[in-house]
Motif scaffolding. Structure first.
Motif, PDB file in Angstrom:
ATOM      1  N   SER A 469       0.829  -1.205   0.000  1.00 44.15           N
ATOM      2  CA  SER A 469       0.000   0.000   0.000  1.00 44.15           C
ATOM      3  C   SER A 469       0.862   1.251   0.000  1.00 44.15           C
ATOM      4  O   SER A 469       0.341   2.371  -0.061  1.00 44.15           O
ATOM      5  CB  SER A 469      -0.919  -0.001   1.226  1.00 44.15           C
ATOM      6  OG  SER A 469      -0.152  -0.042   2.428  1.00 44.15           O
ATOM      7  N   ASP A 470       2.185   1.076   0.085  1.00 43.95           N
ATOM      8  CA  ASP A 470       3.136   2.188   0.065  1.00 43.95           C
ATOM      9  C   ASP A 470       3.554   2.432  -1.379  1.00 43.95           C
ATOM     10  O   ASP A 470       4.408   1.734  -1.923  1.00 43.95           O
ATOM     11  CB  ASP A 470       4.353   1.849   0.935  1.00 43.95           C
ATOM     12  CG  ASP A 470       5.318   3.013   1.093  1.00 43.95           C
ATOM     13  OD1 ASP A 470       5.324   3.907   0.211  1.00 43.95           O
ATOM     14  OD2 ASP A 470       6.081   3.029   2.079  1.00 43.95           O
ATOM     15  N   PHE A 471       2.948   3.421  -2.013  1.00 46.18           N
ATOM     16  CA  PHE A 471       3.201   3.656  -3.431  1.00 46.18           C
ATOM     17  C   PHE A 471       4.601   4.204  -3.683  1.00 46.18           C
ATOM     18  O   PHE A 471       5.171   4.000  -4.757  1.00 46.18           O
ATOM     19  CB  PHE A 471       2.141   4.599  -4.006  1.00 46.18           C
ATOM     20  CG  PHE A 471       0.763   3.982  -4.058  1.00 46.18           C
ATOM     21  CD1 PHE A 471       0.586   2.623  -3.920  1.00 46.18           C
ATOM     22  CD2 PHE A 471      -0.351   4.767  -4.241  1.00 46.18           C
ATOM     23  CE1 PHE A 471      -0.670   2.039  -3.964  1.00 46.18           C
ATOM     24  CE2 PHE A 471      -1.620   4.206  -4.286  1.00 46.18           C
ATOM     25  CZ  PHE A 471      -1.780   2.836  -4.147  1.00 46.18           C
ATOM     26  N   ASP A 472       5.172   4.900  -2.721  1.00 46.66           N
ATOM     27  CA  ASP A 472       6.577   5.313  -2.848  1.00 46.66           C
ATOM     28  C   ASP A 472       7.473   4.083  -2.958  1.00 46.66           C
ATOM     29  O   ASP A 472       8.408   4.051  -3.754  1.00 46.66           O
ATOM     30  CB  ASP A 472       7.005   6.160  -1.639  1.00 46.66           C
ATOM     31  CG  ASP A 472       6.593   7.612  -1.770  1.00 46.66           C
ATOM     32  OD1 ASP A 472       6.739   8.164  -2.865  1.00 46.66           O
ATOM     33  OD2 ASP A 472       6.112   8.179  -0.774  1.00 46.66           O
ATOM     34  N   GLU A 496       9.756   3.521 -16.007  1.00 48.62           N
ATOM     35  CA  GLU A 496       9.987   4.864 -16.536  1.00 48.62           C
ATOM     36  C   GLU A 496       8.759   5.747 -16.291  1.00 48.62           C
ATOM     37  O   GLU A 496       7.659   5.439 -16.750  1.00 48.62           O
ATOM     38  CB  GLU A 496      10.288   4.802 -18.039  1.00 48.62           C
ATOM     39  CG  GLU A 496      11.607   4.135 -18.382  1.00 48.62           C
ATOM     40  CD  GLU A 496      11.593   2.637 -18.197  1.00 48.62           C
ATOM     41  OE1 GLU A 496      12.672   2.035 -18.013  1.00 48.62           O
ATOM     42  OE2 GLU A 496      10.474   2.061 -18.222  1.00 48.62           O
ATOM     43  N   GLY A 497       8.950   6.816 -15.566  1.00 56.62           N
ATOM     44  CA  GLY A 497       7.861   7.746 -15.297  1.00 56.62           C
ATOM     45  C   GLY A 497       6.950   7.330 -14.163  1.00 56.62           C
ATOM     46  O   GLY A 497       5.977   8.023 -13.850  1.00 56.62           O
ATOM     47  N   LEU A 498       7.256   6.214 -13.523  1.00 57.34           N
ATOM     48  CA  LEU A 498       6.415   5.717 -12.434  1.00 57.34           C
ATOM     49  C   LEU A 498       6.655   6.546 -11.174  1.00 57.34           C
ATOM     50  O   LEU A 498       7.784   6.695 -10.715  1.00 57.34           O
ATOM     51  CB  LEU A 498       6.745   4.251 -12.170  1.00 57.34           C
ATOM     52  CG  LEU A 498       5.952   3.538 -11.063  1.00 57.34           C
ATOM     53  CD1 LEU A 498       4.473   3.510 -11.399  1.00 57.34           C
ATOM     54  CD2 LEU A 498       6.484   2.117 -10.876  1.00 57.34           C
ATOM     55  N   THR A 499       5.575   7.076 -10.590  1.00 56.42           N
ATOM     56  CA  THR A 499       5.666   7.852  -9.352  1.00 56.42           C
ATOM     57  C   THR A 499       4.541   7.425  -8.417  1.00 56.42           C
ATOM     58  O   THR A 499       3.535   6.842  -8.839  1.00 56.42           O
ATOM     59  CB  THR A 499       5.542   9.359  -9.608  1.00 56.42           C
ATOM     60  OG1 THR A 499       4.216   9.644 -10.112  1.00 56.42           O
ATOM     61  CG2 THR A 499       6.581   9.851 -10.602  1.00 56.42           C
ATOM     62  N   ALA A 500       4.713   7.760  -7.137  1.00 57.36           N
ATOM     63  CA  ALA A 500       3.673   7.461  -6.154  1.00 57.36           C
ATOM     64  C   ALA A 500       2.390   8.209  -6.477  1.00 57.36           C
ATOM     65  O   ALA A 500       1.283   7.677  -6.325  1.00 57.36           O
ATOM     66  CB  ALA A 500       4.169   7.820  -4.756  1.00 57.36           C
ATOM     67  N   ASP A 501       2.521   9.463  -6.925  1.00 57.79           N
ATOM     68  CA  ASP A 501       1.328  10.254  -7.256  1.00 57.79           C
ATOM     69  C   ASP A 501       0.569   9.641  -8.425  1.00 57.79           C
ATOM     70  O   ASP A 501      -0.674   9.630  -8.433  1.00 57.79           O
ATOM     71  CB  ASP A 501       1.730  11.692  -7.586  1.00 57.79           C
ATOM     72  CG  ASP A 501       2.210  12.460  -6.364  1.00 57.79           C
ATOM     73  OD1 ASP A 501       1.863  12.049  -5.235  1.00 57.79           O
ATOM     74  OD2 ASP A 501       2.936  13.452  -6.530  1.00 57.79           O
ATOM     75  N   LEU A 502       1.297   9.133  -9.412  1.00 57.39           N
ATOM     76  CA  LEU A 502       0.638   8.493 -10.548  1.00 57.39           C
ATOM     77  C   LEU A 502      -0.127   7.252 -10.091  1.00 57.39           C
ATOM     78  O   LEU A 502      -1.277   7.032 -10.503  1.00 57.39           O
ATOM     79  CB  LEU A 502       1.671   8.108 -11.607  1.00 57.39           C
ATOM     80  CG  LEU A 502       1.140   7.321 -12.820  1.00 57.39           C
ATOM     81  CD1 LEU A 502       0.106   8.144 -13.574  1.00 57.39           C
ATOM     82  CD2 LEU A 502       2.284   6.912 -13.744  1.00 57.39           C
ATOM     83  N   LEU A 503       0.470   6.442  -9.233  1.00 64.15           N
ATOM     84  CA  LEU A 503      -0.208   5.250  -8.732  1.00 64.15           C
ATOM     85  C   LEU A 503      -1.438   5.620  -7.912  1.00 64.15           C
ATOM     86  O   LEU A 503      -2.472   4.946  -7.992  1.00 64.15           O
ATOM     87  CB  LEU A 503       0.753   4.416  -7.893  1.00 64.15           C
ATOM     88  CG  LEU A 503       1.856   3.687  -8.665  1.00 64.15           C
ATOM     89  CD1 LEU A 503       2.798   2.971  -7.694  1.00 64.15           C
ATOM     90  CD2 LEU A 503       1.255   2.680  -9.638  1.00 64.15           C
TER      91      LEU A 503
END
Length: 514
Positions: A469-472, A496-503
């Motif tokens: 559940s920790d997207f970071d 590539e381009g993967l971030t917690a905010d995107l998830l």
């Protein structure tokens, strides 16, 4: 965030507090100074002494030395009891909230203050009215007659906070929270942190113990850092960076302590069957999961609470039999195989509930570390000498901090316990490693050690599937992340381009038809 004047009065001070447990020093002249109306972050690695200080302040355990000052009252830390702490205005909410899911909000609140009675009968209308006023005061989105088990996780924590503070007047009490978000998904954690920030803005003084650095930096006004039982940093009205705090916790700049960079590309592996394939897997909330993982690949599972992340891991490992669908391991159908058979096939699982499902706290570090490979040491009797030597080497390789391999596992911090669990499985050299919330409740330094071990395992060809559940964590560690919606794999996001905010944004969307 509302700015708090640096000259805000001190409402709580712990001076030169010391505490030993046998030969282990938990606190050594540790100090804490908390200003009125602030959110004060108390930080440190697992075993740093921060939770021990809270227990001493709560009167749960008796300090060996030191002084506690609350307002104008000076109390020797050795004489601080739970009753005296409450009289001084110290209120505590621990990671175990102490709520009963089968009781209503009103009944749980009354457990802390007593039930109003008349002629030996509970006055339910009076209780509900009192609790409704309390819920409104704390801006809690719940009704007094709602069962606590039906509440969202963040709302449960707010109910526990309201129960702890129900008798305070004019926000005069100091609220101390020990890891309130350790088991909360990111969205629930943000909800709780926003509520705490509003309470502080209204004048409430809050001491927050948390391993989640991002949320701490967003809400805290002041910071205190412990290391090995000592005070190593005290920052008032400061805006430190995550790296500065991590280095204070670790004692020196460490590459592994930084927000972990994505692991290097795995070595080239000859084209073979994927290590794991699931086709149309139906189990619990899963309605048809299709998934494929190659050797040396780290894949994450992201989704809202109840999306089936843990169910997917448990079904692959054989903890539950799927209703429909297929599980293949290296091209071989293993659908419905037992956990014993899956382990023999090279599958390992680090479960979410470490204390309930992964460790035997009454046994030693050596005994826990050997549970997965007992046949190496049993020859009609246990070859304890060899087992002890191997465990020492394992503890060193995984940076497990323990006085001895004969130390009871319960004496270790949560992060070190988790490293023992991970080391125990990795010594089997699995072909598929399943990790369910692998760093939940683990400090940032131990987290970096766990990431390093996972990357090393993947670099050796192990396929890794992480439910978190920790997207970071997923953004930092994974080669790609599969987003679960409506029990299916809705999309796969490459590194590539993967971030917690995107998830966060993707998991909040409506399910995408397959």
């Amino acid at each position: 965030m509302t700015a708090i004047a640096p000259q805000a009065p001190t409402v709580l001070e712990a001076l030169a507090v010391s505490k030993r447990f046998g030969a282990t020093t938990a606190l050594a002249d540790a100090s804490l100074r908390v200003r009125q109306g602030t959110v004060h972050a108390l930080l440190g690695g697992n075993g740093s002494g921060k939770s021990t200080l809270l227990k001493c302040l709560a009167g749960v355990c008796s300090a060996d030395a030191g002084t506690v000052i609350v307002g104008s009252a000076h109390v020797p830390a050795t004489q601080l009891t739970a009753r005296r702490a409450h009289q001084l205005g110290l209120r505590f909410v621990h990671q175990d909230l102490g709520l009963f899911d089968g009781l209503t909000v009103a009944e749980n609140i009354a457990l802390g203050s007593g039930f109003p009675t008349l002629a030996g009968q509970i006055r339910w209308r009076t209780l509900r009215a009192r609790v409704t006023t309390l819920l409104d005061r704390f801006e809690i989105p719940a009704a007094s007659n709602t069962p606590v088990g039906a509440l969202r996780p963040a709302t449960k924590t707010l109910v526990a906070i309201a129960r702890a503070l129900q008798d305070q007047e004019d926000d005069t009490c100091v609220l101390l929270l020990d890891e309130p978000t350790a088991s909360l998904p990111d969205a629930e954690s943000h909800t709780l942190m926003a509520a705490l920030r509003r309470r502080a803005a209204a004048g409430q003084t809050i001491v927050l113990v948390s391993h989640r650095m991002r949320e701490v930096l967003e809400v805290a006004d002041d910071f205190t850092v412990f290391r090995d039982g000592h005070l190593v940093a005290s920052l008032t009205a400061a805006r430190p960076t995550e790296q500065e705090l991590v280095e204070a916790m670790a004692g020196q700049p460490r590459r592994e302590s930084r927000a972990p960079s994505r692991r290097p590309e795995p070595p080239a592996v000859a084209a073979t069957e994927p290590v794991l394939v699931t086709r149309g897997l139906v189990a619990g909330p899963l309605t048809g999961l299709d998934l494929s993982i190659d050797a040396g690949e780290i894949v994450g599972l992201a989704g809202l609470l109840g999306s089936g992340r843990s169910t997917a891991l448990g079904t692959v490992f054989g903890l539950r039999r799927p209703v429909a669908g297929q599980v293949q391991l290296a091209g071989r159908d293993v659908t419905g195989h037992s956990t014993r058979a899956m382990m023999a096939s090279g599958v390992a699982l680090v479960p979410q509930d470490r204390l309930g499902d992964a460790v035997l706290t009454g046994m030693t570090v050596r005994e826990n570390a050997s549970l997965s490979v007992l046949r190496r040491y049993y020859r009609g009797w246990m070859r304890v000498g060899r087992e002890r030597r191997d465990t020492r080497a394992l503890a060193a390789a995984f940076r497990v901090r323990t006085p001895s391999v004969e130390t009871p596992l319960a004496a270790l911090s949560g992060g070190n316990q988790q490293k023992v669990v991970l080391a125990r499985w990795l010594r089997r050299t699995p072909s598929l490693l399943l990790l369910d919330e692998p760093t939940q409740g683990v400090d940032v330094v131990a987290r970096a050690d766990i990431y390093r071990a996972v990357r090393d395992s993947a670099g050796g060809g192990c396929a890794v599937l992480i439910a978190s559940s920790d997207f970071d964590e997923l953004a930092q560690l994974c080669d790609r992340v599969v987003v679960l919606q409506a029990g299916r794999a809705a999309m796969a996001i490459p590194a590539e381009g993967l971030t917690a905010d995107l998830l966060t944004a993707l998991t909040q969307k409506e399910a995408i038809p397959s």
